[in-house]
Design a protein around this motif. Structure first.
Motif, PDB file in Angstrom:
ATOM      1  N   LEU A 262       0.823  -1.208   0.000  1.00 29.75           N
ATOM      2  CA  LEU A 262       0.000   0.000   0.000  1.00 29.75           C
ATOM      3  C   LEU A 262       0.859   1.261   0.000  1.00 29.75           C
ATOM      4  CD1 LEU A 262      -2.936  -0.946   2.398  1.00 29.75           C
ATOM      5  CD2 LEU A 262      -2.895  -0.945  -0.094  1.00 29.75           C
ATOM      6  N   CYS A 263       2.110   1.096   0.321  1.00 30.41           N
ATOM      7  CA  CYS A 263       3.039   2.221   0.313  1.00 30.41           C
ATOM      8  C   CYS A 263       3.039   2.930  -1.039  1.00 30.41           C
ATOM      9  CB  CYS A 263       4.433   1.723   0.657  1.00 30.41           C
ATOM     10  SG  CYS A 263       5.679   2.993   0.641  1.00 30.41           S
ATOM     11  N   LYS A 264       2.906   2.170  -2.098  1.00 38.87           N
ATOM     12  CA  LYS A 264       2.964   2.730  -3.448  1.00 38.87           C
ATOM     13  C   LYS A 264       1.746   3.583  -3.796  1.00 38.87           C
ATOM     14  CE  LYS A 264       5.540  -1.282  -5.001  1.00 38.87           C
ATOM     15  NZ  LYS A 264       5.494  -2.522  -5.751  1.00 38.87           N
ATOM     16  N   ILE A 265       0.637   3.366  -3.083  1.00 37.72           N
ATOM     17  CA  ILE A 265      -0.597   4.075  -3.426  1.00 37.72           C
ATOM     18  C   ILE A 265      -1.158   4.893  -2.263  1.00 37.72           C
ATOM     19  CG2 ILE A 265      -1.242   2.502  -5.282  1.00 37.72           C
ATOM     20  CD1 ILE A 265      -3.181   1.163  -3.292  1.00 37.72           C
ATOM     21  N   SER A 266      -0.324   5.201  -1.290  1.00 40.76           N
ATOM     22  CA  SER A 266      -0.777   6.035  -0.179  1.00 40.76           C
ATOM     23  C   SER A 266       0.129   7.248  -0.042  1.00 40.76           C
ATOM     24  CB  SER A 266      -0.809   5.230   1.120  1.00 40.76           C
ATOM     25  OG  SER A 266       0.489   4.843   1.490  1.00 40.76           O
ATOM     26  N   ARG A 267      -0.435   8.285   0.534  1.00 41.11           N
ATOM     27  CA  ARG A 267       0.304   9.532   0.676  1.00 41.11           C
ATOM     28  C   ARG A 267      -0.280  10.361   1.821  1.00 41.11           C
ATOM     29  NH1 ARG A 267      -2.726   8.901  -3.303  1.00 41.11           N
ATOM     30  NH2 ARG A 267      -4.508  10.203  -3.779  1.00 41.11           N
ATOM     31  N   VAL A 268       0.467  11.382   2.196  1.00 35.55           N
ATOM     32  CA  VAL A 268       0.004  12.325   3.199  1.00 35.55           C
ATOM     33  C   VAL A 268       0.079  13.720   2.584  1.00 35.55           C
ATOM     34  CG1 VAL A 268       0.424  13.345   5.462  1.00 35.55           C
ATOM     35  CG2 VAL A 268       0.719  10.884   5.137  1.00 35.55           C
ATOM     36  N   GLU A 269      -1.055  14.391   2.600  1.00 36.44           N
ATOM     37  CA  GLU A 269      -1.115  15.772   2.141  1.00 36.44           C
ATOM     38  C   GLU A 269      -0.947  16.661   3.372  1.00 36.44           C
ATOM     39  OE1 GLU A 269      -4.150  18.804  -0.164  1.00 36.44           O
ATOM     40  OE2 GLU A 269      -4.985  17.184   1.016  1.00 36.44           O
ATOM     41  N   VAL A 270       0.021  17.550   3.327  1.00 34.47           N
ATOM     42  CA  VAL A 270       0.278  18.473   4.421  1.00 34.47           C
ATOM     43  C   VAL A 270      -0.219  19.849   3.993  1.00 34.47           C
ATOM     44  CG1 VAL A 270       2.016  19.437   5.964  1.00 34.47           C
ATOM     45  CG2 VAL A 270       2.340  17.143   5.003  1.00 34.47           C
ATOM     46  N   THR A 271      -1.094  20.418   4.810  1.00 31.30           N
ATOM     47  CA  THR A 271      -1.655  21.729   4.497  1.00 31.30           C
ATOM     48  C   THR A 271      -1.508  22.647   5.703  1.00 31.30           C
ATOM     49  OG1 THR A 271      -3.856  20.993   5.208  1.00 31.30           O
ATOM     50  CG2 THR A 271      -3.355  20.838   2.850  1.00 31.30           C
ATOM     51  N   GLU A 272      -1.749  23.924   5.447  1.00 28.43           N
ATOM     52  CA  GLU A 272      -1.745  24.902   6.527  1.00 28.43           C
ATOM     53  C   GLU A 272      -3.051  25.674   6.456  1.00 28.43           C
ATOM     54  OE1 GLU A 272       1.999  26.976   7.758  1.00 28.43           O
ATOM     55  OE2 GLU A 272       0.856  28.688   6.979  1.00 28.43           O
ATOM     56  N   PHE A 273      -3.637  25.898   7.618  1.00 21.46           N
ATOM     57  CA  PHE A 273      -4.911  26.604   7.696  1.00 21.46           C
ATOM     58  C   PHE A 273      -4.985  27.294   9.050  1.00 21.46           C
ATOM     59  CE2 PHE A 273      -9.474  26.196   9.045  1.00 21.46           C
ATOM     60  CZ  PHE A 273      -9.993  27.168   8.222  1.00 21.46           C
ATOM     61  N   GLU A 274      -5.246  28.585   9.023  1.00 17.75           N
ATOM     62  CA  GLU A 274      -5.353  29.391  10.240  1.00 17.75           C
ATOM     63  C   GLU A 274      -4.159  29.198  11.176  1.00 17.75           C
ATOM     64  OE1 GLU A 274      -9.273  28.630  11.885  1.00 17.75           O
ATOM     65  OE2 GLU A 274     -10.175  30.036  10.460  1.00 17.75           O
ATOM     66  N   GLY A 275      -2.977  29.149  10.595  1.00 22.76           N
ATOM     67  CA  GLY A 275      -1.754  29.071  11.381  1.00 22.76           C
ATOM     68  C   GLY A 275      -1.390  27.702  11.926  1.00 22.76           C
ATOM     69  N   LYS A 276      -2.134  26.672  11.550  1.00 20.50           N
ATOM     70  CA  LYS A 276      -1.830  25.310  11.998  1.00 20.50           C
ATOM     71  C   LYS A 276      -1.606  24.412  10.797  1.00 20.50           C
ATOM     72  CE  LYS A 276      -3.792  23.454  15.712  1.00 20.50           C
ATOM     73  NZ  LYS A 276      -4.792  22.906  16.644  1.00 20.50           N
ATOM     74  N   ARG A 277      -0.813  23.382  11.007  1.00 22.67           N
ATOM     75  CA  ARG A 277      -0.602  22.373   9.966  1.00 22.67           C
ATOM     76  C   ARG A 277      -1.597  21.236  10.150  1.00 22.67           C
ATOM     77  NH1 ARG A 277       5.463  21.680   7.790  1.00 22.67           N
ATOM     78  NH2 ARG A 277       5.558  23.775   6.958  1.00 22.67           N
ATOM     79  N   TYR A 278      -2.011  20.686   9.005  1.00 25.50           N
ATOM     80  CA  TYR A 278      -2.938  19.556   8.998  1.00 25.50           C
ATOM     81  C   TYR A 278      -2.366  18.479   8.080  1.00 25.50           C
ATOM     82  CZ  TYR A 278      -6.139  22.591  11.403  1.00 25.50           C
ATOM     83  OH  TYR A 278      -6.715  23.412  12.349  1.00 25.50           O
ATOM     84  N   TYR A 279      -2.666  17.222   8.428  1.00 33.56           N
ATOM     85  CA  TYR A 279      -2.119  16.060   7.725  1.00 33.56           C
ATOM     86  C   TYR A 279      -3.264  15.142   7.348  1.00 33.56           C
ATOM     87  CZ  TYR A 279       2.076  17.809   9.964  1.00 33.56           C
ATOM     88  OH  TYR A 279       3.114  18.614  10.380  1.00 33.56           O
ATOM     89  N   ASN A 280      -3.420  14.877   6.061  1.00 33.26           N
ATOM     90  CA  ASN A 280      -4.447  13.975   5.576  1.00 33.26           C
ATOM     91  C   ASN A 280      -3.776  12.728   4.998  1.00 33.26           C
ATOM     92  OD1 ASN A 280      -6.999  13.002   4.808  1.00 33.26           O
ATOM     93  ND2 ASN A 280      -6.673  13.761   2.735  1.00 33.26           N
ATOM     94  N   PHE A 281      -3.949  11.614   5.669  1.00 32.90           N
ATOM     95  CA  PHE A 281      -3.400  10.329   5.252  1.00 32.90           C
ATOM     96  C   PHE A 281      -4.436   9.661   4.369  1.00 32.90           C
ATOM     97  CE2 PHE A 281      -2.465   5.804   6.922  1.00 32.90           C
ATOM     98  CZ  PHE A 281      -1.641   5.526   5.851  1.00 32.90           C
ATOM     99  N   TYR A 282      -4.056   9.323   3.133  1.00 31.15           N
ATOM    100  CA  TYR A 282      -5.011   8.771   2.183  1.00 31.15           C
ATOM    101  C   TYR A 282      -4.372   7.667   1.354  1.00 31.15           C
ATOM    102  CZ  TYR A 282      -8.476   8.393  -1.472  1.00 31.15           C
ATOM    103  OH  TYR A 282      -9.420   7.909  -2.331  1.00 31.15           O
TER     104      TYR A 282
END
Length: 109
Positions: free
Chosen positions: A45-65
């Motif tokens: 699953l390593c080949k088809i998964s990722r983490v999107e790192v975003t910033e919003f209102e001064g905080k970082r967010y991580y979406n594992f998909y």
């Protein structure tokens, strides 16, 4: 000739000075634990998964998909490892105003 060398030297120095070094991306511990668990049980699953790192209102967010999941934001954490408890308006604001920092393979950590 000296002027050309001086100009090239100054240009090279300015490029080096302006180059911003990327800061390493560190996942919150809860997210890292999920990634580690998934990779230990299904390393492919390593080949088809990722983490999107975003910033919003001064905080970082991580979406594992992972591409085979039907839920896009089920593994979503803030920089402290908490799952945001947002209503629909807050989610809409997040999607409208978020700044993408990076998209990184989940298994690269």
């Amino acid at each position: 000739m000296k002027n050309r060398i001086l100009i090239l030297l100054l240009l090279g120095l300015s490029i080096i000075a302006c180059r911003k070094e990327d800061e390493p991306i560190v996942f919150p511990s809860q997210l890292q634990a999920e990634v580690d668990e998934m990779m230990s049980s299904s390393p492919n699953l390593c080949k088809i998964s990722r983490v999107e790192v975003t910033e919003f209102e001064g905080k970082r967010y991580y979406n594992f998909y992972c591409d085979i999941w039907s839920c896009a934001y089920c593994h979503f954490y803030d920089q402290d490892g908490n799952i945001p408890d947002w209503d629909a308006d807050q989610w809409n604001q997040y999607f409208a105003e978020k700044k993408e920092i990076a998209i990184t393979p989940s298994c690269s950590h």
